[in-house]
Write an enzyme that holds these catalytic residues in place. Structure first.
Site, PDB file in Angstrom:
ATOM      1  CD  GLN A 252      -2.879  -1.048  -0.016  1.00  0.00           C
ATOM      2  OE1 GLN A 252      -3.559  -0.058  -0.240  1.00  0.00           O
ATOM      3  NE2 GLN A 252      -2.893  -2.116  -0.818  1.00  0.00           N
ATOM      4  CG  HIS A 255      -1.921   3.442  -3.245  1.00  0.00           C
ATOM      5  ND1 HIS A 255      -2.756   3.726  -4.292  1.00  0.00           N
ATOM      6  CD2 HIS A 255      -2.370   2.282  -2.725  1.00  0.00           C
ATOM      7  CE1 HIS A 255      -3.672   2.776  -4.407  1.00  0.00           C
ATOM      8  NE2 HIS A 255      -3.451   1.885  -3.474  1.00  0.00           N
ATOM      9  CD  GLU A 320      -7.954   4.083   2.309  1.00  0.00           C
ATOM     10  OE1 GLU A 320      -8.631   4.124   1.265  1.00  0.00           O
ATOM     11  OE2 GLU A 320      -6.754   4.409   2.351  1.00  0.00           O
ATOM     12  CG  HIS A 321      -6.840  -0.174   3.067  1.00  0.00           C
ATOM     13  ND1 HIS A 321      -6.162   0.916   2.548  1.00  0.00           N
ATOM     14  CD2 HIS A 321      -7.811  -0.463   2.175  1.00  0.00           C
ATOM     15  CE1 HIS A 321      -6.696   1.264   1.399  1.00  0.00           C
ATOM     16  NE2 HIS A 321      -7.708   0.452   1.143  1.00  0.00           N
ATOM     17  CG  ASP A 354      -6.799  -1.581  -2.809  1.00  0.00           C
ATOM     18  OD1 ASP A 354      -7.650  -1.024  -2.094  1.00  0.00           O
ATOM     19  OD2 ASP A 354      -5.570  -1.445  -2.642  1.00  0.00           O
ATOM     20  CG  HIS A 414     -44.376  26.992  13.713  1.00  0.00           C
ATOM     21  ND1 HIS A 414     -43.849  28.198  13.324  1.00  0.00           N
ATOM     22  CD2 HIS A 414     -43.479  26.034  13.317  1.00  0.00           C
ATOM     23  CE1 HIS A 414     -42.678  27.991  12.730  1.00  0.00           C
ATOM     24  NE2 HIS A 414     -42.434  26.688  12.704  1.00  0.00           N
TER      25      HIS A 414
END
Length: 443
Positions: A252, A255, A320-321, A354, A414
């Site tokens: 990862q 990336h 995230e992961h 992914d 109202h």
């Protein structure tokens, strides 16, 4: 809590300074797009992507020609992955039902799930052509029933990438533009002379894309804050070894230059072995030029004494992961509360999520997992409520409660909305503007 960092990433202050610079660039760029429309978009595309076609929108003929460049195997693989994503999205959609209930005699309440009417899907592709991101956004929006799906992706190597374009087209995109970065999400959200604005933006991207979505939120909806990829490996010495941990971290980290990768373990030996294994792999990994920078600046190795401490640290980081390889993977599934997606057991890995397994890979980053999950079919649906009163008795009864509660807050106008129904449907004399003097009669 005995938590020890064998390796730390960039200090928080340095990261905040980077974020501030990004914010300023994005703000100025979005203002330029709003002021100059297509002219600004074209200038940005030429500057950052060195790409200036006659039209950024692909014609059907151009799409067909790009798809024809793919082999039968490549097309079959794209269709297989897309099918997995769509299958799971359909199951998710089936779990979301419209409802209508009679909560009191004559009082009907309900809700409908209505698709967002137009969505802009950003598919990254400057460094790597992110074919899978098209499945996650475009195909999922199609399953949700979105009637207008716009897709943007930057050129790859100076031209549209056939795999990405095929995935967008097969996924159901109605308009495909070869545009990247801030200019893509800005054009989709703000609109230009040639691109009608959308109601919602979705999809991952680099720090500039993520910040542009954040600044555009309110003008349009967004799926979530999806910045640079983050990964965490939670491992003990019963289910994982250094090679597995290092591979999952670097897989990862490649990336981008700012992708946090964290090892969380209760085994000091596993931690030290993984640090050594990372160095070995970086010497042979073709993408080490990116992965090494990311690992050196954002990689962390954390050693805890107990599983409870590991759980607490993991929830605080809210990665995230999260790859879990322990003797109690289901315990983490039951107890973790803050993350993007879990990948349980050594047979599972983030790359499967992914690319192909079927869950959505657009996930919350920068601790957003504390308050939101990832992109899914439900993000493209708006749940709208409705109500109707069918009997005179119900109109008078609810009106009586409503009037009194409005007067409790001082809202006379109202209250009169309620009073007129009591007069018409309940036969009770409620003078205009006097609130609710009919308590006894209504009760």
């Amino acid at each position: 809590m005995a938590t020890e960092y064998l390796k730390r990433g960039k200090p928080a202050a340095d990261r905040a300074e980077d974020d501030a610079k990004t914010r300023a660039v994005v703000e100025a760029t979005l203002k330029d797009i709003e002021a100059r429309g297509d002219t600004a978009v074209r200038a940005l595309s030429e500057k950052f992507d060195n790409y200036a076609p006659a039209s950024y929108r692909l014609t059907q003929q151009e799409i067909d020609a790009l798809i024809a460049q793919l082999s039968d195997r490549e097309l079959a693989d794209i269709r297989f992955a897309q099918q997995q994503v769509e299958n799971f999205a359909r199951a998710q959609r089936a779990s979301m039902t419209d409802i209508e209930v009679e909560t009191l005699p004559g009082v009907i309440l309900g809700h409908k799930n209505i698709p967002v009417q137009s969505v802009g899907c950003y598919v990254p592709g400057g460094k790597f052509p992110m074919v899978a991101s098209a499945h996650m956004s475009v195909a999922t929006a199609k399953v949700a029933g979105v009637p207008r799906i716009v897709a943007c992706t930057p050129p790859f190597g100076g031209k549209p990438n056939p795999g990405v374009i095929a995935a967008m087209h097969l996924g159901g995109a109605h308009e495909i533009y070869v545009l990247g970065g801030i200019q893509a999400v800005g054009a989709m959200a703000i609109g230009t002379e040639t691109i009608d604005p959308v109601h919602m933006l979705v999809g991952p991207g680099n720090a500039f894309v993520a910040e542009a979505k954040r600044q555009l939120f309110g003008r349009v909806g967004i799926d979530l804050f999806a910045g640079p990829t983050e990964t965490m490996v939670i491992a003990d010495d019963t289910a994982a070894d250094a090679e597995l941990c290092a591979t999952d971290l670097l897989g990862q980290a490649e990336h981008g230059y700012n992708s946090p990768a964290v090892l969380l373990t209760n085994s000091r030996k596993l931690a030290e072995d993984t640090l050594a294994e990372i160095e070995r792999l970086l010497a042979i990994l073709p993408t080490a030029g990116t992965a090494r920078v990311s690992w050196e600046d954002y990689g962390e190795v954390i050693v805890c004494d107990t599983y409870d401490e590991m759980l607490a640290v993991a929830d605080d980081i809210a990665s995230e992961h999260v790859q879990v390889m322990t003797d109690r993977d289901d315990w983490f599934l039951e107890n973790m509360t803050c993350y993007g997606a879990l990948f349980l057991g050594p047979r599972t890995n983030v790359a499967n999520g992914d690319k192909v397994i079927g869950t959505n890979h657009t996930l919350p980053t920068k601790k957003a997992g504390r308050y939101t999950g990832g992109l899914w079919v439900g993000k493209f649906l708006k749940t709208h409520s409705y109500q109707k009163i069918l009997t005179d008795e119900a109109a008078a009864m609810v009106g009586a409660y409503g009037s009194r509660l409005c007067m409790l807050e001082g809202f006379v106008g109202h209250a009169e909305q309620c009073n007129i129904r009591v007069r018409r449907y309940g036969g009770v004399n409620v003078p205009y503007g006097e609130g609710a003097p009919y308590r006894e009669a209504a009760e």
